[in-house]
Design a protein around this motif. Structure first.
Motif, PDB file in Angstrom:
ATOM      1  N   MET A 163       0.890  -1.108  -0.149  1.00 52.84           N
ATOM      2  CA  MET A 163      -0.081   0.061   0.100  1.00 52.84           C
ATOM      3  C   MET A 163       0.945   1.241  -0.120  1.00 52.84           C
ATOM      4  O   MET A 163       2.053   1.351   0.603  1.00 52.84           O
ATOM      5  CB  MET A 163      -0.908   0.114   1.362  1.00 52.84           C
ATOM      6  N   ASP A 164       0.397   2.297  -0.664  1.00 56.58           N
ATOM      7  CA  ASP A 164       0.933   3.681  -0.850  1.00 56.58           C
ATOM      8  C   ASP A 164       0.690   4.294   0.534  1.00 56.58           C
ATOM      9  O   ASP A 164      -0.290   4.055   1.242  1.00 56.58           O
ATOM     10  CB  ASP A 164       0.801   4.630  -1.928  1.00 56.58           C
ATOM     11  N   ALA A 165       1.869   5.114   1.176  1.00 57.56           N
ATOM     12  CA  ALA A 165       1.414   5.734   2.374  1.00 57.56           C
ATOM     13  C   ALA A 165       0.492   7.114   2.173  1.00 57.56           C
ATOM     14  O   ALA A 165       0.257   7.549   3.285  1.00 57.56           O
ATOM     15  CB  ALA A 165       2.762   6.315   2.816  1.00 57.56           C
ATOM     16  N   ASP A 166       0.119   7.446   1.033  1.00 61.78           N
ATOM     17  CA  ASP A 166      -0.512   8.747   0.728  1.00 61.78           C
ATOM     18  C   ASP A 166      -2.081   8.634   0.924  1.00 61.78           C
ATOM     19  O   ASP A 166      -2.822   9.462   0.284  1.00 61.78           O
ATOM     20  CB  ASP A 166      -0.165   9.420  -0.383  1.00 61.78           C
ATOM     21  N   LEU A 167      -2.720   7.267   1.347  1.00 59.24           N
ATOM     22  CA  LEU A 167      -4.105   6.922   1.209  1.00 59.24           C
ATOM     23  C   LEU A 167      -4.920   7.084  -0.170  1.00 59.24           C
ATOM     24  O   LEU A 167      -5.787   7.075  -0.358  1.00 59.24           O
ATOM     25  CB  LEU A 167      -4.877   8.091   1.941  1.00 59.24           C
ATOM     26  N   GLN A 168      -3.997   6.837  -1.402  1.00 63.97           N
ATOM     27  CA  GLN A 168      -4.570   6.835  -2.620  1.00 63.97           C
ATOM     28  C   GLN A 168      -4.976   5.159  -2.776  1.00 63.97           C
ATOM     29  O   GLN A 168      -5.962   5.112  -3.404  1.00 63.97           O
ATOM     30  CB  GLN A 168      -3.499   6.965  -3.586  1.00 63.97           C
ATOM     31  N   ASP A 169      -4.535   4.393  -1.838  1.00 67.28           N
ATOM     32  CA  ASP A 169      -4.866   2.876  -1.838  1.00 67.28           C
ATOM     33  C   ASP A 169      -5.681   3.054  -0.484  1.00 67.28           C
ATOM     34  O   ASP A 169      -5.031   3.074   0.505  1.00 67.28           O
ATOM     35  CB  ASP A 169      -3.676   2.107  -1.655  1.00 67.28           C
ATOM     36  N   ASN A 184     -11.900   2.821  -6.348  1.00 64.79           N
ATOM     37  CA  ASN A 184     -11.825   4.175  -6.887  1.00 64.79           C
ATOM     38  C   ASN A 184     -10.520   4.840  -6.219  1.00 64.79           C
ATOM     39  O   ASN A 184     -10.257   4.801  -4.841  1.00 64.79           O
ATOM     40  CB  ASN A 184     -12.976   5.308  -6.286  1.00 64.79           C
ATOM     41  N   ARG A 185      -9.514   5.253  -7.081  1.00 62.76           N
ATOM     42  CA  ARG A 185      -8.392   5.681  -6.463  1.00 62.76           C
ATOM     43  C   ARG A 185      -8.398   7.057  -6.437  1.00 62.76           C
ATOM     44  O   ARG A 185      -8.643   7.812  -7.255  1.00 62.76           O
ATOM     45  CB  ARG A 185      -7.012   5.412  -7.478  1.00 62.76           C
ATOM     46  N   VAL A 186      -8.482   7.809  -4.966  1.00 61.91           N
ATOM     47  CA  VAL A 186      -8.597   9.053  -4.723  1.00 61.91           C
ATOM     48  C   VAL A 186      -7.298   9.935  -5.203  1.00 61.91           C
ATOM     49  O   VAL A 186      -6.217   9.276  -5.076  1.00 61.91           O
ATOM     50  CB  VAL A 186      -9.260   9.362  -3.409  1.00 61.91           C
ATOM     51  N   ALA A 187      -7.255  11.081  -4.826  1.00 64.08           N
ATOM     52  CA  ALA A 187      -6.035  12.064  -5.052  1.00 64.08           C
ATOM     53  C   ALA A 187      -5.492  11.796  -3.788  1.00 64.08           C
ATOM     54  O   ALA A 187      -5.865  11.369  -2.592  1.00 64.08           O
ATOM     55  CB  ALA A 187      -6.407  13.432  -5.088  1.00 64.08           C
ATOM     56  N   ARG A 188      -4.124  12.203  -3.763  1.00 58.50           N
ATOM     57  CA  ARG A 188      -3.211  11.871  -2.287  1.00 58.50           C
ATOM     58  C   ARG A 188      -3.833  12.762  -1.241  1.00 58.50           C
ATOM     59  O   ARG A 188      -4.074  13.790  -1.368  1.00 58.50           O
ATOM     60  CB  ARG A 188      -1.804  12.012  -2.586  1.00 58.50           C
ATOM     61  N   GLU A 189      -3.348  12.060   0.094  1.00 56.66           N
ATOM     62  CA  GLU A 189      -4.039  12.772   1.115  1.00 56.66           C
ATOM     63  C   GLU A 189      -3.370  14.055   1.570  1.00 56.66           C
ATOM     64  O   GLU A 189      -3.939  15.074   1.862  1.00 56.66           O
ATOM     65  CB  GLU A 189      -3.801  11.893   2.348  1.00 56.66           C
TER      66      GLU A 189
HETATM   67 MG    MG Z   1       0.726   8.316  -4.772  1.00 56.34          MG
END
Ligand code: MG
Ligand code: UDP
Length: 296
Positions: free
Chosen positions: A111-117, A215-220
């Motif tokens: 998982m990426d750390a930016d909450l895109q996942d 749904n992949r959202v924009a980074r946190e």
């Molecule tokens: Mg990202």
């Protein structure tokens, strides 16, 4: 909701990482993610704790220069959370590889750390694995937050990879966000590659694979570390790792060029006599054919 893994339920008070059997490890590569990490940690722990199964959350600090190291060391005070610090920034692929080496569980989730996942999807991923799938790919419905250039270059990359290696398909719109079960994980660990391009390596492995749409959202918060040089680097690595076609084309071109050169030298020598340029041209084409054959 999570009855499939109920037999593995453990009392948190008397479990330790060494003594308990960890069901899955969430591997999170982090490079300068101090702005996004607090929210990531909050949301992910909330989900994992609710699942009531032995988990491991492994942060891989990929040589961050901001507060990332301090934050993940703090988080690692929690049971089930671990911090791994790389000696410098090696890039996401290397951070993920390091995570594989240090993960203790039967299955891993990247998982990426930016909450895109979204961490909220972890229970569904784990359940899908427990339903009998070896690999659970998370497929983006859209690419919110991505620039048009990034979308176009990604499309081109998949097209090229499909052309270069039709024997296995790199799924489109599937990033590194996926669950890898025990069998493919064991296979991955035995591979001698020094540099694994996960995007290609996982589909190359085969195994019983499924996809979940999300749904992949924009980074946190914070900024993307993505850049064109990184993408070009990864694309070249992917192309030369998974296809012999580029070197085949080179071999073919080298043979054709050397034949043309030989004919041209023959004609020119017949008309004007031999000279040093002929000799150099001959040696160069001879060498390029040799190089092509060695690499082919
Ligand atoms: Mg990202
Ligand atoms: N990342 C990393 N090392 C790097 C670059 C990125 O570990 O050299 C991590 C980053 O912290 C994040 C994930 O890889 O958790 C994805 O990076 P990013 O969000 O910048 O990429 P994007 O989602 O924009 O493609």
């Amino acid at each position: 909701m999570f009855n499939k893994v109920t037999p593995l339920l453990k009392d948190k008070k008397d479990t330790s990482l060494t003594s308990r059997s960890v069901l899955f490890t969430v591997i999170v590569p982090c490079f300068n993610e101090a702005e996004a990490l607090p929210e990531f940690q909050k949301q992910t722990l909330a989900v994992l704790d609710q699942m009531q199964v032995p988990y491991e959350l492994l942060y891989v600090n990929d040589g961050s220069t901001d507060e990332t190291q301090i934050l993940i060391d703090q988080y690692a005070q929690n049971l089930g959370v671990r911090a791994l610090h790389l000696s410098r920034n090696f890039g996401k692929e290397s951070a993920m590889n390091a995570g594989i080496d240090y993960a203790n569980a039967q299955a891993i989730i990247f998982m990426d750390a930016d909450l895109q996942d979204p961490p909220q999807l972890i229970p569904q991923m784990v359940n899908t694995w427990l339903d009998g799938f070896d690999i659970v790919n998370m497929k983006r419905k859209g690419r919110q937050g991505d620039t048009t250039t990034k979308k176009v270059t990604a499309k081109l990359y998949y097209c090229l990879m499909k052309k270069l290696n039709p024997s296995f398909v790199i799924p489109e719109q599937v990033s590194d966000f996926r669950l890898i079960g025990p069998k493919p994980l064991a296979a991955l660990k035995t591979m001698p590659e020094r540099m694994m391009v996960m995007k290609g390596m996982i589909p190359w492995l085969g195994f019983n694979t499924t996809e979940i749409l999300y749904n992949r959202v924009a980074r946190e918060a914070g900024l993307t570390k993505w850049n064109y040089w990184g993408l070009i680097d990864l694309a070249i690595e992917g192309i030369i790792s998974f296809s012999k076609k580029p070197i085949r084309w080179y071999t073919f071109a080298a043979i054709v060029i050397s034949l043309i050169t030989a004919v041209a030298i023959g004609f020119d020598t017949a008309q004007h006599g031999a000279n040093l340029i002929h000799l150099i041209a001959f040696i160069l084409t001879f060498l390029s054919v040799g190089i092509a054959l060695i690499f082919d």
